[in-house]
Design a protein around this motif. Structure first.
Motif, PDB file in Angstrom:
ATOM      1  N   ASP A 287       1.255   4.537  -2.978  1.00  0.00           N
ATOM      2  CA  ASP A 287       2.187   4.720  -1.857  1.00  0.00           C
ATOM      3  C   ASP A 287       1.457   4.892  -0.534  1.00  0.00           C
ATOM      4  O   ASP A 287       1.975   4.520   0.517  1.00  0.00           O
ATOM      5  CB  ASP A 287       3.071   5.953  -2.091  1.00  0.00           C
ATOM      6  CG  ASP A 287       4.005   5.760  -3.260  1.00  0.00           C
ATOM      7  OD1 ASP A 287       4.560   4.648  -3.412  1.00  0.00           O
ATOM      8  OD2 ASP A 287       4.174   6.710  -4.036  1.00  0.00           O
ATOM      9  N   ALA A 288       0.279   5.496  -0.574  1.00  0.00           N
ATOM     10  CA  ALA A 288      -0.493   5.769   0.639  1.00  0.00           C
ATOM     11  C   ALA A 288      -1.942   6.027   0.240  1.00  0.00           C
ATOM     12  O   ALA A 288      -2.237   6.285  -0.932  1.00  0.00           O
ATOM     13  CB  ALA A 288       0.076   6.973   1.384  1.00  0.00           C
TER      14      ALA A 288
ATOM     15  N   ILE B 256       0.168  -0.730   3.533  1.00  0.00           N
ATOM     16  CA  ILE B 256       0.035   0.592   2.930  1.00  0.00           C
ATOM     17  C   ILE B 256      -0.429   1.596   3.989  1.00  0.00           C
ATOM     18  O   ILE B 256      -1.356   1.318   4.753  1.00  0.00           O
ATOM     19  CB  ILE B 256      -0.929   0.593   1.717  1.00  0.00           C
ATOM     20  CG1 ILE B 256      -0.874   1.963   1.031  1.00  0.00           C
ATOM     21  CG2 ILE B 256      -2.350   0.210   2.117  1.00  0.00           C
ATOM     22  CD1 ILE B 256      -1.470   1.981  -0.352  1.00  0.00           C
ATOM     23  N   PRO B 257       0.231   2.732   4.089  1.00  0.00           N
ATOM     24  CA  PRO B 257      -0.209   3.739   5.060  1.00  0.00           C
ATOM     25  C   PRO B 257      -1.595   4.281   4.687  1.00  0.00           C
ATOM     26  O   PRO B 257      -1.834   4.656   3.537  1.00  0.00           O
ATOM     27  CB  PRO B 257       0.846   4.836   4.938  1.00  0.00           C
ATOM     28  CG  PRO B 257       2.044   4.168   4.356  1.00  0.00           C
ATOM     29  CD  PRO B 257       1.488   3.111   3.442  1.00  0.00           C
TER      30      PRO B 257
ATOM     31  N   LEU C 249       3.208  11.815   5.975  1.00  0.00           N
ATOM     32  CA  LEU C 249       3.528  10.947   4.837  1.00  0.00           C
ATOM     33  C   LEU C 249       4.997  10.537   4.844  1.00  0.00           C
ATOM     34  O   LEU C 249       5.323   9.359   4.656  1.00  0.00           O
ATOM     35  CB  LEU C 249       3.175  11.633   3.514  1.00  0.00           C
ATOM     36  CG  LEU C 249       1.693  11.658   3.166  1.00  0.00           C
ATOM     37  CD1 LEU C 249       1.430  12.626   2.017  1.00  0.00           C
ATOM     38  CD2 LEU C 249       1.196  10.265   2.829  1.00  0.00           C
TER      39      LEU C 249
ATOM     40  N   LEU D  44       5.983   6.662   5.210  1.00  0.00           N
ATOM     41  CA  LEU D  44       6.663   6.050   4.063  1.00  0.00           C
ATOM     42  C   LEU D  44       8.067   5.605   4.418  1.00  0.00           C
ATOM     43  O   LEU D  44       8.536   4.562   3.963  1.00  0.00           O
ATOM     44  CB  LEU D  44       6.657   7.004   2.869  1.00  0.00           C
ATOM     45  CG  LEU D  44       5.267   7.266   2.281  1.00  0.00           C
ATOM     46  CD1 LEU D  44       5.338   8.354   1.216  1.00  0.00           C
ATOM     47  CD2 LEU D  44       4.631   6.001   1.738  1.00  0.00           C
TER      48      LEU D  44
ATOM     49  N   ARG E  18       7.986   2.365   6.234  1.00  0.00           N
ATOM     50  CA  ARG E  18       7.605   1.264   5.359  1.00  0.00           C
ATOM     51  C   ARG E  18       8.776   0.723   4.565  1.00  0.00           C
ATOM     52  O   ARG E  18       8.784  -0.428   4.156  1.00  0.00           O
ATOM     53  CB  ARG E  18       6.512   1.773   4.421  1.00  0.00           C
ATOM     54  CG  ARG E  18       5.794   0.705   3.684  1.00  0.00           C
ATOM     55  CD  ARG E  18       4.620   1.297   2.961  1.00  0.00           C
ATOM     56  NE  ARG E  18       3.955   0.233   2.250  1.00  0.00           N
ATOM     57  CZ  ARG E  18       3.373   0.376   1.094  1.00  0.00           C
ATOM     58  NH1 ARG E  18       3.325   1.546   0.520  1.00  0.00           N
ATOM     59  NH2 ARG E  18       2.790  -0.629   0.519  1.00  0.00           N
TER      60      ARG E  18
END
Length: 99
Positions: A21-22, A52-53, A91, A95, A98
């Motif tokens: 996720d990150a 992707i972060p 985060l 997210l 995204r």
């Protein structure tokens, strides 16, 4: 043992799209620093490599450090010691953007 920075790039490259996720990126790693590792991830030939972060975690908190992180392709810069609420907020924000 393989250096963590190189291993991180390889793990991301070998994972399925959307597996992570990150990425929380330490800036001071041997062999491949956080800036170079981020640039390698962003250059990978897969769609999530560009989206992707990636969040820098570093004791380097000067304006120039933040600028270098963003120029390398990171999405955020957090100074150590990291405040857990700031990390969670960052985060959540990245997210949400995204999806």
């Amino acid at each position: 043992m393989q250096q963590l920075s190189v291993l991180a790039v390889e793990l991301f490259a070998q994972s399925g799209e959307g597996h992570f996720d990150a990425i929380l990126m330490d800036m001071r790693m041997p062999v491949l620093d956080g800036l170079s590792a981020t640039e390698e991830i962003r250059r990978l030939d897969r769609p999530d490599a560009r989206s992707i972060p990636i969040i820098a975690l570093t004791a380097n908190a000067f304006e120039e450090d933040v600028k270098q992180c963003l120029q390398a392709g990171m999405d955020a810069h957090l100074s150590k010691p990291v405040d857990i609420e700031t990390l969670k907020d960052t985060l959540r924000r990245l997210l949400a953007a995204r999806s």
